[in-house]
Scaffold this motif. Structure first.
Motif, PDB file in Angstrom:
ATOM      1  N   MET A   1      41.505 -58.847 -64.106  1.00  0.00           N
ATOM      2  CA  MET A   1      40.565 -57.714 -64.028  1.00  0.00           C
ATOM      3  C   MET A   1      40.859 -56.887 -62.788  1.00  0.00           C
ATOM      4  O   MET A   1      40.960 -57.397 -61.688  1.00  0.00           O
ATOM      5  N   SER A   2      41.068 -55.576 -62.963  1.00  0.00           N
ATOM      6  CA  SER A   2      41.297 -54.686 -61.830  1.00  0.00           C
ATOM      7  C   SER A   2      39.989 -54.087 -61.363  1.00  0.00           C
ATOM      8  O   SER A   2      39.048 -53.942 -62.139  1.00  0.00           O
ATOM      9  N   THR A   3      39.935 -53.752 -60.111  1.00  0.00           N
ATOM     10  CA  THR A   3      38.724 -53.148 -59.559  1.00  0.00           C
ATOM     11  C   THR A   3      39.016 -51.725 -59.125  1.00  0.00           C
ATOM     12  O   THR A   3      40.167 -51.321 -58.984  1.00  0.00           O
ATOM     13  N   ARG A   4      37.955 -50.975 -58.913  1.00  0.00           N
ATOM     14  CA  ARG A   4      38.113 -49.576 -58.509  1.00  0.00           C
ATOM     15  C   ARG A   4      37.558 -49.388 -57.110  1.00  0.00           C
ATOM     16  O   ARG A   4      36.510 -49.907 -56.773  1.00  0.00           O
ATOM     17  N   PHE A   5      38.331 -48.673 -56.275  1.00  0.00           N
ATOM     18  CA  PHE A   5      37.719 -48.189 -55.042  1.00  0.00           C
ATOM     19  C   PHE A   5      38.049 -46.713 -54.900  1.00  0.00           C
ATOM     20  O   PHE A   5      39.105 -46.251 -55.298  1.00  0.00           O
ATOM     21  N   GLU A   6      37.089 -45.992 -54.374  1.00  0.00           N
ATOM     22  CA  GLU A   6      37.234 -44.549 -54.276  1.00  0.00           C
ATOM     23  C   GLU A   6      38.083 -44.192 -53.058  1.00  0.00           C
ATOM     24  O   GLU A   6      38.016 -44.850 -52.016  1.00  0.00           O
ATOM     25  N   GLY A 133      48.066 -55.532 -54.407  1.00  0.00           N
ATOM     26  CA  GLY A 133      47.474 -56.595 -55.212  1.00  0.00           C
ATOM     27  C   GLY A 133      46.232 -57.157 -54.560  1.00  0.00           C
ATOM     28  O   GLY A 133      46.129 -57.210 -53.327  1.00  0.00           O
ATOM     29  N   ALA A 134      45.260 -57.576 -55.381  1.00  0.00           N
ATOM     30  CA  ALA A 134      44.005 -58.124 -54.873  1.00  0.00           C
ATOM     31  C   ALA A 134      44.144 -59.610 -54.613  1.00  0.00           C
ATOM     32  O   ALA A 134      44.551 -60.364 -55.491  1.00  0.00           O
ATOM     33  N   ASP A 135      43.818 -60.033 -53.406  1.00  0.00           N
ATOM     34  CA  ASP A 135      43.806 -61.460 -53.075  1.00  0.00           C
ATOM     35  C   ASP A 135      42.486 -62.111 -53.464  1.00  0.00           C
ATOM     36  O   ASP A 135      42.417 -63.298 -53.721  1.00  0.00           O
ATOM     37  N   CYS A 144      40.816 -55.718 -49.286  1.00  0.00           N
ATOM     38  CA  CYS A 144      41.227 -56.913 -50.025  1.00  0.00           C
ATOM     39  C   CYS A 144      42.552 -56.727 -50.753  1.00  0.00           C
ATOM     40  O   CYS A 144      43.083 -57.681 -51.307  1.00  0.00           O
ATOM     41  N   PHE A 145      43.060 -55.504 -50.778  1.00  0.00           N
ATOM     42  CA  PHE A 145      44.323 -55.241 -51.466  1.00  0.00           C
ATOM     43  C   PHE A 145      45.466 -55.253 -50.460  1.00  0.00           C
ATOM     44  O   PHE A 145      45.431 -54.519 -49.472  1.00  0.00           O
ATOM     45  N   GLN A 146      46.448 -56.097 -50.729  1.00  0.00           N
ATOM     46  CA  GLN A 146      47.568 -56.239 -49.814  1.00  0.00           C
ATOM     47  C   GLN A 146      48.885 -55.975 -50.536  1.00  0.00           C
ATOM     48  O   GLN A 146      48.970 -56.077 -51.756  1.00  0.00           O
ATOM     49  N   LEU A 147      49.900 -55.661 -49.756  1.00  0.00           N
ATOM     50  CA  LEU A 147      51.220 -55.372 -50.293  1.00  0.00           C
ATOM     51  C   LEU A 147      51.808 -56.595 -50.983  1.00  0.00           C
ATOM     52  O   LEU A 147      51.815 -57.690 -50.425  1.00  0.00           O
ATOM     53  N   PRO A 417      46.233 -54.539 -59.430  1.00  0.00           N
ATOM     54  CA  PRO A 417      46.117 -53.407 -58.503  1.00  0.00           C
ATOM     55  C   PRO A 417      44.725 -52.792 -58.527  1.00  0.00           C
ATOM     56  O   PRO A 417      43.949 -53.038 -59.456  1.00  0.00           O
ATOM     57  N   PRO A 418      44.409 -51.977 -57.537  1.00  0.00           N
ATOM     58  CA  PRO A 418      43.156 -51.215 -57.591  1.00  0.00           C
ATOM     59  C   PRO A 418      43.273 -50.128 -58.656  1.00  0.00           C
ATOM     60  O   PRO A 418      44.368 -49.683 -58.988  1.00  0.00           O
ATOM     61  N   LEU A 419      42.137 -49.701 -59.190  1.00  0.00           N
ATOM     62  CA  LEU A 419      42.110 -48.584 -60.125  1.00  0.00           C
ATOM     63  C   LEU A 419      41.705 -47.327 -59.365  1.00  0.00           C
ATOM     64  O   LEU A 419      40.687 -47.309 -58.681  1.00  0.00           O
ATOM     65  N   LEU A 420      42.517 -46.294 -59.501  1.00  0.00           N
ATOM     66  CA  LEU A 420      42.241 -45.040 -58.818  1.00  0.00           C
ATOM     67  C   LEU A 420      42.188 -43.908 -59.832  1.00  0.00           C
ATOM     68  O   LEU A 420      42.951 -43.881 -60.793  1.00  0.00           O
TER      69      LEU A 420
END
Length: 425
Positions: A1-6, A133-135, A144-147, A417-420
């Protein structure tokens, strides 16, 4: 499941504005080299714009700076592995027994190693692919998203011109949207200049002013702007350099193409200083019944010309080598004199798993069969479009149960990944 951050900067506009700026952006793209030849209706007389996002996407600066810093370490890692014959041969032994294409490349590599390498200079034009990627599952914070590394590409690494072109396109769009004050947040992209500078430097190191640079290309080239802009940039940096173009088939059947007594590569009477491979990484590029493309590859590998890449670099970029490097202690042995470098690289590795026919491979296969959407199945191939995703991962692995061909694949964790929000054109 991907998450969204603005994004930290919100850019809002209505549908009419989107349509207007999109039309303008597409015209800008076509007139500034952001274009391809169509795969559906191929023609040498027409192009279409390359797909792009209308505005730049948000990316954490800390992780971007990390990627820039790490690239030189990955370059060094590639060089160390490419010059470690024992490691390459032991790592690719199993894959070579089940994958005929890798086996042919591997055989040429071993032949040249046993004969003695003529050219000790390697030119590496390496593209390292990363994602965020989300840890922590379900976390909404950008922190929370790292390379995470997807893969490293050592042969025919494309888009050196499209990257800078899209960067300039985004600058144009942001100004048109009255957000020119945000341009300082867009990093410079000098990939085309740097990549071509590497080719020119190799040509200079060959130290033969009349020698040429050879582009080895596919029979059909879709990314024409990428390759042509590279050629034009080379000529801009040094007008004395001549670039010639050949396919593997042309090289294999060229009556005037050969190695002389000193192993200089002569193409139509011209000595070749640098060979830049934009082809030669896929089985369908070696399709002639008489095997002339393989003869050409062996001839070039034996030659005195500087290869980009040499087969040692090419094989270092295979999926199996990348998977083995993630195993505990392996990277540390490659960097036995500098554990800090090894630790920095390992920090961005994602999960990669062997699928050899052994207990470890069986365990990884069963893991993916039970949860297929958590993994990507990768063969020993380059060029895109070869991976297996989603439920099909489990189906393919179930069919390969007990089949030695499974050793020609590796398994990789899906990066979440995050959703943008953006607009793709």
């Amino acid at each position: 499941m991907s998450t969204r951050f603005e994004p930290c900067v919100s850019i809002e506009f209505d549908s009419c504005t989107v349509d207007e700026i999109a039309t303008l952006a597409k015209d800008w793209a076509l007139l500034h080299g952001c274009c391809l030849r169509s795969r559906q209706n191929f023609s040498t007389e027409s192009v279409e714009f390359a797909p792009f996002l209308l505005i730049p996407s948000v990316f954490p600066k800390k992780e971007f700076d990390k990627a820039v810093e790490l690239q030189t370490l990955f370059n060094e890692m590639t060089h160390r592995v490419a010059n470690n014959r024992q490691f390459l041969e032991s790592t690719l032994a199993a894959a070579s027994t089940v994958d005929p294409f890798t086996a042919r490349l591997f055989q040429i590599y071993k032949t040249v190693q046993e004969e003695g390498v003529t050219q000790t200079i390697d030119l590496g034009l390496i593209r390292n692919d990363f994602m965020l990627g989300a840890d922590c599952p379900n976390c909404m914070s950008p922190c929370c998203f790292q390379l995470k590394q997807v893969e490293i590409n050592t042969v025919a690494s494309g888009f050196a011109s499209l990257g800078p072109s899209v960067s300039c396109l985004h600058r144009f769009v942001m100004q048109e949207l009255s957000h020119g004050d945000k341009l300082q947040q867009l990093p410079e992209n000098n990939a085309l200049e740097s990549l071509c500078g590497g080719i020119v430097k190799a040509w200079e190191m060959y130290n033969q002013p009349l020698a040429v640079i050879l582009f080895v290309e596919s029979e059909v080239t879709h990314i024409v702007s990428d390759q042509r802009l590279q050629e034009f940039e080379i000529r801009r940096q040094n007008p004395n350099v001549k670039v010639i173009h050949r396919t593997l088939t042309q090289l294999g059947r060229g009556a005037a193409d050969a190695l002389d007594a000193e192993k200089k590569l002569i193409i139509d009477g011209q000595e070749v200083a640098v060979i830049y491979f934009r082809s030669g990484y896929a089985p369908d590029q070696y399709m002639s019944a008489d095997g002339c493309e393989w003869d050409a590859r062996l001839m070039m590998e034996r030659s005195k010309a500087i290869k980009c890449p040499s087969l040692s670099y090419h094989l270092t970029g295979t999926k199996k080598v990348q998977q083995v490097l993630t195993n505990p202690g392996v990277l540390e042995r490659i960097f036995d004199d500098d554990p800090v470098k090894a630790a920095k690289i390992r920090n961005v590795f994602t999960g990669l798993y062997s699928l050899d026919l052994d207990e470890e491979g069986d365990r990884a296969a069963e893991m993916a069969i039970q949860n297929p959407e958590r993994y990507v199945l990768k063969p020993q191939r380059e060029g895109g479009g070869n991976n297996v995703y989603g439920k099909e991962v489990g189906q393919v692995l179930a069919k390969m149960k007990g089949d030695p061909v499974r050793a020609g694949y590796i398994l990789m964790d899906v990066i979440q990944p995050p959703l943008l929000r953006n607009w793709m054109k």
